[in-house]
Write a protein that holds these residues in place. Sequence first.
Motif, PDB file in Angstrom:
ATOM      1  N   LEU A   1       0.807  -1.222   0.000  1.00 31.78           N
ATOM      2  CA  LEU A   1       0.000   0.000   0.000  1.00 31.78           C
ATOM      3  C   LEU A   1       0.844   1.277   0.000  1.00 31.78           C
ATOM      4  N   LEU A   2       2.148   1.147   0.311  1.00 33.75           N
ATOM      5  CA  LEU A   2       3.004   2.337   0.271  1.00 33.75           C
ATOM      6  C   LEU A   2       2.964   2.986  -1.112  1.00 33.75           C
ATOM      7  N   THR A   3       2.844   2.160  -2.156  1.00 37.51           N
ATOM      8  CA  THR A   3       2.863   2.706  -3.522  1.00 37.51           C
ATOM      9  C   THR A   3       1.462   2.943  -4.065  1.00 37.51           C
ATOM     10  N   ASP A   4       0.461   2.881  -3.185  1.00 35.92           N
ATOM     11  CA  ASP A   4      -0.925   3.056  -3.638  1.00 35.92           C
ATOM     12  C   ASP A   4      -1.536   4.397  -3.240  1.00 35.92           C
TER      13      ASP A   4
ATOM     14  N   SER B   1      -0.697   7.815   2.077  1.00 40.29           N
ATOM     15  CA  SER B   1      -1.984   8.255   2.622  1.00 40.29           C
ATOM     16  C   SER B   1      -2.896   7.065   2.924  1.00 40.29           C
ATOM     17  N   PHE B   2      -2.516   5.876   2.480  1.00 46.06           N
ATOM     18  CA  PHE B   2      -3.313   4.672   2.688  1.00 46.06           C
ATOM     19  C   PHE B   2      -4.803   4.941   2.463  1.00 46.06           C
ATOM     20  N   PRO B   3      -5.187   5.302   1.235  1.00 46.91           N
ATOM     21  CA  PRO B   3      -6.614   5.588   0.978  1.00 46.91           C
ATOM     22  C   PRO B   3      -7.473   4.373   1.338  1.00 46.91           C
ATOM     23  N   GLY B   4      -8.623   4.648   1.947  1.00 43.04           N
ATOM     24  CA  GLY B   4      -9.511   3.552   2.374  1.00 43.04           C
ATOM     25  C   GLY B   4      -9.873   2.617   1.233  1.00 43.04           C
ATOM     26  N   SER B   5     -10.110   3.180   0.047  1.00 42.99           N
ATOM     27  CA  SER B   5     -10.513   2.342  -1.075  1.00 42.99           C
ATOM     28  C   SER B   5      -9.375   1.410  -1.489  1.00 42.99           C
TER      29      SER B   5
ATOM     30  N   ILE C   1      -7.473  -7.139   8.325  1.00 44.24           N
ATOM     31  CA  ILE C   1      -6.648  -6.007   7.880  1.00 44.24           C
ATOM     32  C   ILE C   1      -7.507  -4.746   7.739  1.00 44.24           C
ATOM     33  N   THR C   2      -7.184  -3.738   8.520  1.00 45.68           N
ATOM     34  CA  THR C   2      -7.922  -2.473   8.448  1.00 45.68           C
ATOM     35  C   THR C   2      -6.939  -1.332   8.177  1.00 45.68           C
ATOM     36  N   ARG C   3      -7.480  -0.202   7.808  1.00 47.29           N
ATOM     37  CA  ARG C   3      -6.628   0.962   7.582  1.00 47.29           C
ATOM     38  C   ARG C   3      -5.892   1.349   8.858  1.00 47.29           C
ATOM     39  N   ASP C   4      -6.574   1.291  10.002  1.00 47.98           N
ATOM     40  CA  ASP C   4      -5.931   1.649  11.268  1.00 47.98           C
ATOM     41  C   ASP C   4      -4.716   0.770  11.547  1.00 47.98           C
ATOM     42  N   ALA C   5      -4.903  -0.530  11.306  1.00 50.51           N
ATOM     43  CA  ALA C   5      -3.799  -1.467  11.567  1.00 50.51           C
ATOM     44  C   ALA C   5      -2.620  -1.166  10.645  1.00 50.51           C
TER      45      ALA C   5
END
Lengths: 475, 438
Positions: free
Chosen positions: A94-97, A153-157, A208-212
């Motif tokens: 997700l770093l590159t997302d 930014s780890f977008p939720g989507s 796996i959640t955004r918070d984690a």
Amino acid sequence: MILIPAILAAWAAAAAPEAPAPAVRPDMARPPAVEPMKPYRLPARSRWVLSNGLEAILVEDRRYPMVTARLAFRGGSSAVRAADAGLADAMAELLTDGTRKRTSKEIADAAEDYGGALEAGATSDEILLETFALSEHADKMLGLLAEVAREPSFPGSEVDLRRKNMQEELNQSRGEPDFLAAVGFYKKLYGGHPYAITAPTDASIAKITRDAVVSLHRRLVTPRNAVLVLVGDLPLEKAKKLVEEKFGRWSGAYGPADPPAFAAHPHPRTAYFLERPGAVQASIVIGNIACREDHPDYFGLLVANQVLGGSFSSRLVQDIRETKGYTYRIGSRLEQRMTSSAFRVRTPVRTEVAEPALQAIFGHLDRIRAEKPSDEELEKAKTFLAGSFARSLETQDGMADLVLHTRLHRLPEDFFDTYVERLEAVTGADVLRAAQTFIRPHEAVLMVVGSGDALKASLAKFSSRPVVPVDRDGN
Amino acid sequence: MTGALALLAAWAAAAPAFEQFSLRNGMKVIIAPDHSAPVAVVATIFNIGSRQEQRGRSGFAHLFEHMMFEGSEHAPKGTFDRLLERFGGDNNASTHDDFTLYWEAVPANAVPVALWLDADRLSALKVDGDAIKNQIEVVKEEKRVSVDNEPYGKLLYLEISSHTFVNWQNAHATIGSFEDLDAATLADVRSFFDANYAPSNAIMAIVGDVDPEQARAWVERYFGWIENRAKPVSVDVTEPAPTGRKRVAVSDPHANLPALAITWKGLPDRGTPDHYALAVLGRALFKGKTARLYQDLVKNTEAAVSVDGGLGFPSDSDEYRVPAPFGAFVIYKDDQAPRRIEDRIYAQIREIAARGLSERELTRLKTKLKSDWILDQQHTVRRAERILYAALLDGDPSKAWSIEPFLAVTSADLKRVAARYLTPDASTVFELKAGEGK
């Protein structure tokens, strides 16, 4: 009608060969005598540490107009609990997302604009970002690398998509016998240690959640926990300036502690079996805990592994493939983790010959512990390893991997500078001692993925206790 | 040309020179010195691939590749690998639709040893019945591991060619059938060697830390005396023009997710502007995270897990030669309909056929093309392969140093080839159902 050889005739006409000298059959009886191998070393490195703790290493390589970079953070999948398996991989990818400035597509576009690519992933011991660029774009490359590490930014989507796709990828991998065999093998080999977990489960993916993801990023991706390796057409002064500019004003805590050393508590050899309906082969993995590269016996063990199954002319390939025809591929290797290492043999064989194949493999494991290799085998193994080392330095990727490995695994700085000398010093007695200590067929984990009661019954003959069934998660 | 491309062009122009010559027996040789590391590669390409096999002899080109490691007069079975490893070298070989390629990568001092080994097997290959039996078993294991026991293996390595092509020469699998392999005799193997392994059917490249004059002397010494034989009789690999969309349903017991593949045939000759445009189009659609179909199917619609494809698929586009197809391969999610995936693929093709690529996208694609080329240059084996592909398939080894034809592709070219070649009428569509028979 397409006449394939016609093109060769055209080629011959285009070439302008001189009249070749009259040919006489040379003495073919023996291979030609040759000069000794030229020495080849890992080029000089420059290493510096920023005030925020980030460690940077540069290898200047002017052969190609390109710069290759690795940015690694200690503590990969082994830094999360078993119940969170997959979280480190998800965070890395997700770093590159998405960052505060760019979407995932814009990040991919930017990497290609500088003539490269940017990939992220997790291994058991690191979160790793890999990229390369045309050297004139080194500035942009380091800028993007810093941006994805510092301000994702780890977008939720994107987190949702990664979770869904990770589940799909897991389903897909479960179709592969090698994947299933590896999951079971490491689970049994490493018991409750973090290295036991090499794949997520349905349950851990669902968690796996955004918070984690955000909190794992905060914990692992910090300058104090980072190693940056640069290889390429980049002068030291410019590299220092760029690294300071992109990474200098970044702060963060210390990283996690290294995983605990694995205390091997050996059990008598046990066979584990996963039924895979319709399989036409038995996918076999055999192995045990070995030693780190800084152990005094390591080079002896490296040579022992080489003689046994490290290359095409090794004993396992010559016997199991070339004499017996049981398999297309077989090999043995040493796998290094930060605080442990494993020795393992892996091969797929057709189901009917699984039993004689296992008999033959265990025979070779016993033999490497019982007698010294022949002088020819010893020499061949050492020169092959030295040659492989030289060939691995052909590419910027190869150099970057070696330099990073030395730092991440906390090996002596001169580890690869003295590699060839230490290889050359290995004696037959060293090989035997190392094999007796670290190749342990009587305590091995034997993991097999295949189909049928007959296969299961064969496995029982190699197990000190009844064959243990395992599921696709290795439990 | 942008700054990056201009710089690269200058670098490529300064790339090391090479020399080429032919031996009296017709063997062609290319020597490309490069002293950046003390390593070298000796590679040989033979103009025989699975497309040139005879009916009833499927898999022979590949089986024979295995036999080339089974011993020669002065280097009995096992010597080839043992000796190369003794000098720190590595080696391998691969059989393709149109050729078979062998390479040895060695510390530079061991080049004469590699040449001696290659010359001995080319002049005095010595195999016996036991070696053949053993290698038939090994090849059957190779088929089991990569085709029969592997998800999507049957689709990619058997079914795509058997349904895309009509001419048996193109339709049969490189790995061959168990029946044909089992029927192989010592006499068959000998006659395959005599027919296809004449020196004049080979091109050799020596790449790396060698002195060209010295290398040439070695080659002349070890290969110059070998008698030439007749070249193989040419085989007709002509494929009839496609006659409308064909649909094929297949199932894969090992696959856990469904897949859709499309192949298109009736493509242009290698070396034509359309060939280069199709190669670039393949990258635009499938390669990397910026690719149109990755963005559409994996990211935007979230319908698929992975996309792959391009010119020559499932083989590499740099070994493209007619009648190879253009291919697409998508592994998608269970809740998707195959027709929707197919429609999305065509939507992206139509989009490029109508609007081409933006200037920005095209420049990005070309920058990446050049940097990928530099990446390849770092691997001596890859570099040797590129030289031999150019020598055999383009008839000119210098093409290995020239990517100008790819850089010359315009948006208009992409529009033209997308519209002209990637049409439903020229396609075969494979719908793979997952998990049948489990």
